[in-house]
Design an enzyme around this catalytic site. Structure first.
Site, PDB file in Angstrom:
ATOM      1  N   ARG A 129       6.884 -41.547 -50.544  1.00  0.00           N
ATOM      2  CA  ARG A 129       7.781 -40.405 -50.377  1.00  0.00           C
ATOM      3  C   ARG A 129       7.585 -39.465 -51.561  1.00  0.00           C
ATOM      4  NH1 ARG A 129      10.891 -45.088 -49.358  1.00  0.00           N
ATOM      5  NH2 ARG A 129      11.752 -45.223 -47.232  1.00  0.00           N
ATOM      6  N   LYS A 153      13.766 -45.948 -51.945  1.00  0.00           N
ATOM      7  CA  LYS A 153      15.131 -45.809 -51.440  1.00  0.00           C
ATOM      8  C   LYS A 153      15.911 -47.100 -51.622  1.00  0.00           C
ATOM      9  CE  LYS A 153      15.482 -42.283 -47.834  1.00  0.00           C
ATOM     10  NZ  LYS A 153      15.696 -42.079 -46.395  1.00  0.00           N
ATOM     11  N   HIS A 228       6.360 -35.271 -45.962  1.00  0.00           N
ATOM     12  CA  HIS A 228       6.819 -36.406 -45.168  1.00  0.00           C
ATOM     13  C   HIS A 228       5.927 -36.646 -43.950  1.00  0.00           C
ATOM     14  CE1 HIS A 228       9.943 -39.420 -45.103  1.00  0.00           C
ATOM     15  NE2 HIS A 228      10.032 -39.308 -43.801  1.00  0.00           N
ATOM     16  N   ARG A 231       3.379 -39.126 -44.703  1.00  0.00           N
ATOM     17  CA  ARG A 231       3.920 -40.490 -44.596  1.00  0.00           C
ATOM     18  C   ARG A 231       3.883 -40.947 -43.138  1.00  0.00           C
ATOM     19  NH1 ARG A 231       7.315 -44.305 -47.063  1.00  0.00           N
ATOM     20  NH2 ARG A 231       9.184 -44.857 -45.887  1.00  0.00           N
ATOM     21  N   HIS A 254      10.836 -49.778 -45.571  1.00  0.00           N
ATOM     22  CA  HIS A 254      11.969 -49.616 -44.658  1.00  0.00           C
ATOM     23  C   HIS A 254      12.930 -50.797 -44.772  1.00  0.00           C
ATOM     24  CE1 HIS A 254       9.441 -46.878 -41.813  1.00  0.00           C
ATOM     25  NE2 HIS A 254      10.031 -46.183 -42.767  1.00  0.00           N
ATOM     26  N   TYR A 263       7.111 -45.294 -35.130  1.00  0.00           N
ATOM     27  CA  TYR A 263       5.683 -45.019 -35.274  1.00  0.00           C
ATOM     28  C   TYR A 263       4.834 -45.753 -34.240  1.00  0.00           C
ATOM     29  CZ  TYR A 263       7.264 -43.139 -39.697  1.00  0.00           C
ATOM     30  OH  TYR A 263       7.937 -42.410 -40.651  1.00  0.00           O
TER      31      TYR A 263
END
Length: 286
Positions: A129, A153, A228, A231, A254, A263
């Site tokens: 990111r 994150k 993004h 990504r 994630h 995806y």
């Protein structure tokens, strides 16, 4: 927000949203506001913000009132009474095909091209990111082990194995790195003034690259490309190459495999290939 571990970028964004919300109350005390005040503010953003952005605004307001309650400055959280907007589901993420990504790399330029190439490759071939690029430090690059340690994150650390070519590029970036303005600055990517490269500067590097790429590929002029989207390209590329979705989940950092599932889309050529296996019996219908 600091205590809860929010990133600096999230802190700034939430603070901006709350300032705008308080202004919308037009002098009404925050603890006197109700559900309809929150709804009115969200509705006022409908023309300038999408569903996801408005949901983020609602999250900011909920967090604000939760803090007021903690500090005994409010007795209830009216934002909890407001439902989040429904967002589009199963929408195929925008991504570049592998050959398009390769073509894009040729347009990475700038005075510090090695640095910019390193940034672009980390986003497109490691799935980082933009905030993770911004936070990357020299000590996070473990060249001998062939990995980078990413602070992502949810304040989670993630070890990402780095492809051999990218290891070499990052080694060059480290050698050519400008002496920082402050002796203790540990940022891996620094500006021409020796300061940590900001998120906005990283986005600008990508934006200039995409603009140059689109000039040479007018058929993709309408494609909305951003950091993004690189990504998205990384995740899609892995799954198309047969990598287990659980591994992709870990590489992407994630929290839930449901996030990774977006995806698993198929592209147009795969659809055409599937339909070419259908044999309609022409004789039977004539």
């Amino acid at each position: 927000m600091k205590q809860a571990g929010y990133t600096n970028a999230t802190q700034k964004e939430y603070a901006r949203e709350i300032e705008a919300y308080l202004q919308s109350l037009d002098g009404l005390a925050a603890d006197a506001a109700g559900k309809m005040n929150v709804i009115a503010f969200l509705v006022s953003k409908r023309t300038t913000a999408g569903d996801r952005t408005r949901n983020r605004t609602l999250s900011a307001i909920r967090a604000f009132y939760a803090a007021l309650i903690d500090f005994e400055m409010a007795s209830r959280n009216p934002a909890l009474e407001v439902k989040k907007s429904k967002t589009e589901k199963n929408k195929k993420p925008v991504y570049l095909e592998e050959e398009e990504l390769v073509a894009t790399l040729a347009h990475v330029g700038g005075r510090y091209r090695s640095r910019n190439i390193g940034i672009f490759l980390l986003m497109s071939y490691c799935g980082l990111r933009v905030g993770e690029i911004h936070r990357l430090n020299l000590r996070d690059f473990k060249k001998a082990k062939g990995i980078i340690e990413v602070f992502g994150k949810g304040r989670k650390w993630n070890e990402i194995p780095v492809p051999e070519v990218l290891l070499s590029v990052l080694g060059e970036v480290e050698q050519e790195r400008i002496a920082p303005y402050r002796a203790k600055e540990d940022a891996f990517f620094v500006s021409q003034k020796g300061k940590r490269l900001s998120i906005r500067q990283i986005q600008k590097i990508a934006g200039l690259t995409f603009a140059a790429f689109k000039e040479q590929h007018p058929d993709l002029a309408d494609m909305k490309l951003s950091c993004h989207k690189l990504r998205h390209t990384f995740a899609t590329m892995l799954l198309k190459n047969g990598v287990d979705i659980r591994v992709v989940k870990e590489l992407m950092g994630h929290a839930s495999i449901e996030t990774t599932m977006i995806y698993t889309h198929v592209n147009d050529s795969q659809k055409k290939e599937a339909m070419s296996t259908i044999n309609i019996p022409l004789r039977a219908i004539r």
